[in-house]
Design a protein around this motif. Structure first.
Motif, PDB file in Angstrom:
ATOM      1  N   SER A   9       0.826  -1.218   0.000  1.00 15.14           N
ATOM      2  CA  SER A   9       0.000   0.000   0.000  1.00 15.14           C
ATOM      3  C   SER A   9       0.854   1.259   0.000  1.00 15.14           C
ATOM      4  N   SER A  10       2.161   1.121   0.209  1.00 20.89           N
ATOM      5  CA  SER A  10       3.037   2.295   0.241  1.00 20.89           C
ATOM      6  C   SER A  10       3.560   2.669  -1.141  1.00 20.89           C
ATOM      7  N   ILE A  11       2.983   2.091  -2.191  1.00 19.29           N
ATOM      8  CA  ILE A  11       3.410   2.430  -3.550  1.00 19.29           C
ATOM      9  C   ILE A  11       3.207   3.930  -3.784  1.00 19.29           C
ATOM     10  N   ASP A  12       4.174   4.543  -4.432  1.00 20.62           N
ATOM     11  CA  ASP A  12       4.166   5.999  -4.612  1.00 20.62           C
ATOM     12  C   ASP A  12       4.729   6.325  -5.990  1.00 20.62           C
ATOM     13  N   SER A  13       3.844   6.734  -6.895  1.00 20.59           N
ATOM     14  CA  SER A  13       4.276   7.125  -8.241  1.00 20.59           C
ATOM     15  C   SER A  13       4.192   8.636  -8.427  1.00 20.59           C
ATOM     16  N   ASN A  14       4.054   9.358  -7.317  1.00 19.99           N
ATOM     17  CA  ASN A  14       3.982  10.814  -7.331  1.00 19.99           C
ATOM     18  C   ASN A  14       2.708  11.327  -8.013  1.00 19.99           C
ATOM     19  N   HIS A  15       1.628  10.520  -7.945  1.00 26.23           N
ATOM     20  CA  HIS A  15       0.345  10.912  -8.541  1.00 26.23           C
ATOM     21  C   HIS A  15      -0.755  10.159  -7.780  1.00 26.23           C
ATOM     22  N   ALA A  16      -1.491  10.860  -6.932  1.00 29.92           N
ATOM     23  CA  ALA A  16      -2.436  10.234  -5.999  1.00 29.92           C
ATOM     24  C   ALA A  16      -3.480   9.369  -6.704  1.00 29.92           C
ATOM     25  N   ARG A  17      -4.059   9.848  -7.801  1.00 33.97           N
ATOM     26  CA  ARG A  17      -5.095   9.066  -8.489  1.00 33.97           C
ATOM     27  C   ARG A  17      -4.521   7.787  -9.100  1.00 33.97           C
ATOM     28  N   ARG A  18      -3.334   7.895  -9.680  1.00 38.45           N
ATOM     29  CA  ARG A  18      -2.693   6.700 -10.241  1.00 38.45           C
ATOM     30  C   ARG A  18      -2.338   5.716  -9.120  1.00 38.45           C
ATOM     31  N   ASP A  19      -1.832   6.230  -7.992  1.00 36.17           N
ATOM     32  CA  ASP A  19      -1.486   5.357  -6.865  1.00 36.17           C
ATOM     33  C   ASP A  19      -2.717   4.607  -6.362  1.00 36.17           C
ATOM     34  N   LYS A  20      -3.853   5.277  -6.315  1.00 35.59           N
ATOM     35  CA  LYS A  20      -5.105   4.614  -5.903  1.00 35.59           C
ATOM     36  C   LYS A  20      -5.427   3.474  -6.865  1.00 35.59           C
ATOM     37  N   HIS A  21      -5.233   3.709  -8.164  1.00 33.44           N
ATOM     38  CA  HIS A  21      -5.475   2.668  -9.167  1.00 33.44           C
ATOM     39  C   HIS A  21      -4.467   1.520  -9.021  1.00 33.44           C
ATOM     40  N   LEU A  22      -3.202   1.830  -8.769  1.00 36.25           N
ATOM     41  CA  LEU A  22      -2.179   0.793  -8.586  1.00 36.25           C
ATOM     42  C   LEU A  22      -2.459  -0.073  -7.359  1.00 36.25           C
ATOM     43  N   ARG A  23      -3.112   0.518  -6.346  1.00 31.83           N
ATOM     44  CA  ARG A  23      -3.471  -0.242  -5.139  1.00 31.83           C
ATOM     45  C   ARG A  23      -4.723  -1.098  -5.343  1.00 31.83           C
ATOM     46  N   SER A  24      -5.483  -0.833  -6.399  1.00 34.04           N
ATOM     47  CA  SER A  24      -6.757  -1.522  -6.637  1.00 34.04           C
ATOM     48  C   SER A  24      -6.548  -2.957  -7.117  1.00 34.04           C
ATOM     49  N   ASP A  25      -7.661  -3.667  -7.283  1.00 28.42           N
ATOM     50  CA  ASP A  25      -7.560  -5.061  -7.740  1.00 28.42           C
ATOM     51  C   ASP A  25      -7.147  -5.176  -9.208  1.00 28.42           C
ATOM     52  N   ASP A  26      -7.024  -4.077  -9.933  1.00 29.06           N
ATOM     53  CA  ASP A  26      -6.455  -4.111 -11.290  1.00 29.06           C
ATOM     54  C   ASP A  26      -4.956  -4.425 -11.257  1.00 29.06           C
ATOM     55  N   PHE A  27      -4.316  -4.063 -10.142  1.00 30.30           N
ATOM     56  CA  PHE A  27      -2.865  -4.226 -10.054  1.00 30.30           C
ATOM     57  C   PHE A  27      -2.459  -4.964  -8.775  1.00 30.30           C
ATOM     58  N   LEU A  28      -2.102  -4.246  -7.723  1.00 24.61           N
ATOM     59  CA  LEU A  28      -1.553  -4.876  -6.520  1.00 24.61           C
ATOM     60  C   LEU A  28      -2.599  -5.462  -5.584  1.00 24.61           C
ATOM     61  N   ASP A  29      -3.833  -4.984  -5.664  1.00 32.37           N
ATOM     62  CA  ASP A  29      -4.923  -5.476  -4.804  1.00 32.37           C
ATOM     63  C   ASP A  29      -4.458  -5.523  -3.343  1.00 32.37           C
ATOM     64  N   VAL A  30      -4.092  -4.346  -2.824  1.00 34.13           N
ATOM     65  CA  VAL A  30      -3.450  -4.268  -1.511  1.00 34.13           C
ATOM     66  C   VAL A  30      -4.372  -4.689  -0.365  1.00 34.13           C
ATOM     67  N   ASP A  31      -5.688  -4.611  -0.556  1.00 37.17           N
ATOM     68  CA  ASP A  31      -6.582  -5.087   0.504  1.00 37.17           C
ATOM     69  C   ASP A  31      -6.449  -6.600   0.683  1.00 37.17           C
ATOM     70  N   LYS A  32      -6.280  -7.300  -0.413  1.00 39.10           N
ATOM     71  CA  LYS A  32      -6.149  -8.752  -0.368  1.00 39.10           C
ATOM     72  C   LYS A  32      -4.699  -9.201  -0.162  1.00 39.10           C
ATOM     73  N   PHE A  33      -3.767  -8.436  -0.717  1.00 36.19           N
ATOM     74  CA  PHE A  33      -2.335  -8.791  -0.658  1.00 36.19           C
ATOM     75  C   PHE A  33      -1.534  -7.598  -0.129  1.00 36.19           C
ATOM     76  N   PRO A  34      -1.600  -7.326   1.176  1.00 34.23           N
ATOM     77  CA  PRO A  34      -0.968  -6.133   1.737  1.00 34.23           C
ATOM     78  C   PRO A  34       0.560  -6.180   1.788  1.00 34.23           C
ATOM     79  N   LYS A  35       1.132  -7.350   1.603  1.00 37.65           N
ATOM     80  CA  LYS A  35       2.595  -7.491   1.690  1.00 37.65           C
ATOM     81  C   LYS A  35       3.136  -8.225   0.468  1.00 37.65           C
ATOM     82  N   ALA A  36       4.316  -7.837   0.073  1.00 37.00           N
ATOM     83  CA  ALA A  36       5.117  -8.601  -0.888  1.00 37.00           C
ATOM     84  C   ALA A  36       6.370  -9.014  -0.128  1.00 37.00           C
TER      85      ALA A  36
END
Length: 190
Positions: free
Chosen positions: A77-104
């Motif tokens: 969830s600490s992903i940071d691409s310097n763009h809040a809306r894009r970071d929200k999308h990267l955290r979503s189930d389209d990409f990292l799905d941080v709610d389901k997979f909070p750790k790598a």
């Protein structure tokens, strides 16, 4: 007496067989470690970012590089691409799905020494619920005493992973199927 001396000698020899353990310097007050990423955007430029929160350790002795090991856990969830809306999308189930997979997590399984400063770290990366073996091309930056009485060692490395290998199926176009990870790690010896 002879048994005591043999026991002490065995203890000393076994203690020297182990590498020193280093804690990755990820303190928010003065972090000296970074996990960065980049992926091509439409094949025209790079989209870059980093993970702001992670922790880990490595075991290392300069003359026993092949016996070294690394373990790192990343807060996705600490992903940071310097763009809040894009970071929200990267955290979503389209990409990292941080709610389901909070750790790598990365755990090394082998170190292949190329020379005194270059090596390859082989290990298991668990990301998005999938564990795959990856290889990190790494090199030593340096090591030595710090101004605060500690001892530090620093390394850099890169690897490239395919999104589909980690069940990230979002189609970003043919130029954007792989992510390059850049790792800059400084550890403080315990």
């Amino acid at each position: 007496m002879k048994k005591l001396l043999i026991s002490l000698a065995a203890l000393l020899l076994s203690a020297n067989a182990y590498s020193a353990t280093y804690v990755i310097d990820d303190d928010n007050k003065g972090a000296h470690a970074f996990i960065n990423f980049k992926i091509k955007h439409l094949g025209y430029s790079w989209l870059t970012g980093r993970f702001n929160r992670f922790s880990g350790t490595f075991d290392y002795e300069a003359d026993k590089l092949a016996q070294s090991s690394v373990e790192v856990t990343i807060d996705t969830s600490s992903i940071d691409s310097n763009h809040a809306r894009r970071d929200k999308h990267l955290r979503s189930d389209d990409f990292l799905d941080v709610d389901k997979f909070p750790k790598a997590k990365f755990v090394s399984t082998d170190i292949k020494v190329i020379n005194d400063n270059k090596f390859q770290i082989i290990g298991d990366l668990t990301l998005h619920g999938v564990t795959k073996q990856i290889a990190i091309d790494a090199h030593k930056i340096g090591e030595g005493k710090d101004p605060w009485g500690g001892y530090r060692a620093g390394f850099s490395g890169t690897t490239e992973i395919a999104l589909k290998d980690f069940a990230i199926e979002k189609n970003l176009g043919p130029a954007s199927t792989h992510v390059i990870l850049e790792l800059h790690v400084e550890g403080i010896r315990k």
